[in-house]
Design a protein around this motif. Structure first.
Motif, PDB file in Angstrom:
ATOM      1  N   LYS A   8       0.805  -1.305  -0.012  1.00  0.00           N
ATOM      2  CA  LYS A   8       0.197   0.034  -0.096  1.00  0.00           C
ATOM      3  C   LYS A   8       0.825   1.277   0.102  1.00  0.00           C
ATOM      4  N   LEU A   9       1.817   1.429   1.017  1.00  0.00           N
ATOM      5  CA  LEU A   9       2.829   2.403   0.725  1.00  0.00           C
ATOM      6  C   LEU A   9       3.508   2.393  -0.423  1.00  0.00           C
ATOM      7  N   LEU A  10       4.023   1.366  -1.106  1.00  0.00           N
ATOM      8  CA  LEU A  10       4.522   1.592  -2.275  1.00  0.00           C
ATOM      9  C   LEU A  10       3.638   1.991  -3.612  1.00  0.00           C
ATOM     10  N   GLN A  11       2.410   1.835  -3.405  1.00  0.00           N
ATOM     11  CA  GLN A  11       1.145   2.236  -4.134  1.00  0.00           C
ATOM     12  C   GLN A  11       1.066   3.802  -4.167  1.00  0.00           C
ATOM     13  N   GLN A  12       1.040   4.121  -2.811  1.00  0.00           N
ATOM     14  CA  GLN A  12       0.765   5.360  -2.495  1.00  0.00           C
ATOM     15  C   GLN A  12       1.714   6.572  -2.619  1.00  0.00           C
ATOM     16  N   HIS A  13       2.948   5.817  -2.747  1.00  0.00           N
ATOM     17  CA  HIS A  13       4.234   6.814  -2.841  1.00  0.00           C
ATOM     18  C   HIS A  13       5.176   6.367  -3.962  1.00  0.00           C
ATOM     19  N   PRO A  14       4.794   6.987  -5.035  1.00  0.00           N
ATOM     20  CA  PRO A  14       5.701   6.649  -6.385  1.00  0.00           C
ATOM     21  C   PRO A  14       7.344   6.744  -5.990  1.00  0.00           C
ATOM     22  N   HIS A  15       7.492   7.877  -5.254  1.00  0.00           N
ATOM     23  CA  HIS A  15       8.822   8.023  -5.072  1.00  0.00           C
ATOM     24  C   HIS A  15       9.680   6.956  -4.305  1.00  0.00           C
ATOM     25  N   LEU A  16       8.907   6.085  -3.222  1.00  0.00           N
ATOM     26  CA  LEU A  16       9.527   5.122  -2.630  1.00  0.00           C
ATOM     27  C   LEU A  16       9.492   3.963  -3.350  1.00  0.00           C
ATOM     28  N   LEU A  48      16.620  -1.497   6.736  1.00  0.00           N
ATOM     29  CA  LEU A  48      15.298  -1.141   7.053  1.00  0.00           C
ATOM     30  C   LEU A  48      14.795   0.219   6.587  1.00  0.00           C
ATOM     31  N   VAL A  49      13.762   0.280   6.543  1.00  0.00           N
ATOM     32  CA  VAL A  49      12.772   1.676   6.074  1.00  0.00           C
ATOM     33  C   VAL A  49      11.831   2.003   7.158  1.00  0.00           C
ATOM     34  N   TYR A  50      11.754   3.172   7.435  1.00  0.00           N
ATOM     35  CA  TYR A  50      10.454   3.650   8.092  1.00  0.00           C
ATOM     36  C   TYR A  50      10.058   5.061   7.795  1.00  0.00           C
ATOM     37  N   PRO A  51       8.721   5.483   8.052  1.00  0.00           N
ATOM     38  CA  PRO A  51       8.187   6.679   7.636  1.00  0.00           C
ATOM     39  C   PRO A  51       8.489   7.834   8.505  1.00  0.00           C
ATOM     40  N   THR A  52       8.751   8.804   8.197  1.00  0.00           N
ATOM     41  CA  THR A  52       8.847  10.045   9.089  1.00  0.00           C
ATOM     42  C   THR A  52       7.787  10.982   8.719  1.00  0.00           C
ATOM     43  N   LYS A  53       7.925  12.314   8.807  1.00  0.00           N
ATOM     44  CA  LYS A  53       6.622  13.113   8.440  1.00  0.00           C
ATOM     45  C   LYS A  53       6.323  13.020   6.840  1.00  0.00           C
ATOM     46  N   GLY A  54       5.226  13.342   6.548  1.00  0.00           N
ATOM     47  CA  GLY A  54       4.725  13.498   5.224  1.00  0.00           C
ATOM     48  C   GLY A  54       4.995  12.303   4.395  1.00  0.00           C
ATOM     49  N   ASP A  55       5.564  12.471   3.276  1.00  0.00           N
ATOM     50  CA  ASP A  55       5.972  11.581   2.310  1.00  0.00           C
ATOM     51  C   ASP A  55       7.520  11.152   2.445  1.00  0.00           C
ATOM     52  N   VAL A  56       8.023  11.493   3.350  1.00  0.00           N
ATOM     53  CA  VAL A  56       9.458  11.290   3.627  1.00  0.00           C
ATOM     54  C   VAL A  56       9.649   9.941   4.548  1.00  0.00           C
ATOM     55  N   PHE A  57      10.653   9.076   3.887  1.00  0.00           N
ATOM     56  CA  PHE A  57      10.922   7.690   4.553  1.00  0.00           C
ATOM     57  C   PHE A  57      12.561   7.846   4.556  1.00  0.00           C
ATOM     58  N   VAL A  58      12.856   6.986   5.654  1.00  0.00           N
ATOM     59  CA  VAL A  58      14.283   6.898   5.707  1.00  0.00           C
ATOM     60  C   VAL A  58      14.817   5.601   5.413  1.00  0.00           C
ATOM     61  N   HIS A  59      16.002   5.199   4.750  1.00  0.00           N
ATOM     62  CA  HIS A  59      16.358   3.970   4.477  1.00  0.00           C
ATOM     63  C   HIS A  59      17.779   3.846   5.298  1.00  0.00           C
ATOM     64  N   ILE A  60      17.845   3.054   6.270  1.00  0.00           N
ATOM     65  CA  ILE A  60      19.091   2.841   7.147  1.00  0.00           C
ATOM     66  C   ILE A  60      19.719   1.484   6.562  1.00  0.00           C
ATOM     67  N   TYR A  61      20.905   1.492   6.233  1.00  0.00           N
ATOM     68  CA  TYR A  61      21.498   0.218   5.715  1.00  0.00           C
ATOM     69  C   TYR A  61      23.123   0.201   5.873  1.00  0.00           C
ATOM     70  N   ARG A  62      23.630  -0.904   5.946  1.00  0.00           N
ATOM     71  CA  ARG A  62      24.917  -1.133   5.728  1.00  0.00           C
ATOM     72  C   ARG A  62      25.289  -2.643   5.196  1.00  0.00           C
ATOM     73  N   THR A  63      26.105  -2.677   4.430  1.00  0.00           N
ATOM     74  CA  THR A  63      26.421  -4.099   3.952  1.00  0.00           C
ATOM     75  C   THR A  63      27.952  -4.369   4.408  1.00  0.00           C
ATOM     76  N   LYS A  64      28.392  -5.374   4.113  1.00  0.00           N
ATOM     77  CA  LYS A  64      29.775  -5.953   4.621  1.00  0.00           C
ATOM     78  C   LYS A  64      30.547  -5.040   3.987  1.00  0.00           C
ATOM     79  N   GLY A  65      30.523  -4.627   2.865  1.00  0.00           N
ATOM     80  CA  GLY A  65      31.899  -3.643   2.264  1.00  0.00           C
ATOM     81  C   GLY A  65      31.641  -2.255   2.759  1.00  0.00           C
ATOM     82  N   MET A  66      30.753  -1.905   3.391  1.00  0.00           N
ATOM     83  CA  MET A  66      30.831  -0.438   3.867  1.00  0.00           C
ATOM     84  C   MET A  66      31.369  -0.406   5.478  1.00  0.00           C
ATOM     85  N   ASP A  67      32.061   0.821   5.584  1.00  0.00           N
ATOM     86  CA  ASP A  67      32.674   1.085   6.762  1.00  0.00           C
ATOM     87  C   ASP A  67      31.654   1.723   7.979  1.00  0.00           C
TER      88      ASP A  67
END
Length: 115
Positions: A8-16, A48-67
């Motif tokens: 539903k989020l993906l449908q409602q928020h094309p930028h996401l 992980l991804v979580y919503p903030t205010k309005g249409d803004v979301f935050v993606h927090i991630y780290r892979t093994k190759g990242m410091d």
């Protein structure tokens, strides 16, 4: 967050949706949360991804190759019409600002904006 809620989020928020399509080429599908879970603060490789205010979301991630952990804001962008309007408003502000007195408080700003 359930799969139905994510869809539903993906449908409602094309930028996401666009962001998720692009980032899925780099990292696994992140887990979606309603809000940032405190218990994940010690996670070494979060994704992980979580919503903030309005249409803004935050993606927090780290892979093994990242410091470091990356915090990426996912927000809508302006279309061409909106960009033109934004630029016109910005131009007006830049033209008019030198004519106005300096303000310090919010109340002073409100008074100047009423002029």
């Amino acid at each position: 967050m359930s799969e139905d809620e994510v869809q539903k989020l993906l449908q409602q928020h094309p930028h996401l949706r666009t962001y998720m399509e692009n980032v899925s080429k780099k990292v696994k599908q992140p887990v979606f949360y309603h809000r940032l879970p405190f218990e994940l603060k010690e996670e070494v490789y979060p994704n992980l991804v979580y919503p903030t205010k309005g249409d803004v979301f935050v993606h927090i991630y780290r892979t093994k190759g990242m410091d470091e952990i990356l915090y990426h804001a996912i927000e809508p962008t302006l279309n061409e019409r909106e960009k033109e309007k934004y630029n016109r408003v910005l131009k007006l502000i830049l033209e008019k600002a030198p004519e106005k007195k300096s303000v310090i408080s919010d109340n002073e700003l409100k008074e100047v904006l009423k002029e």
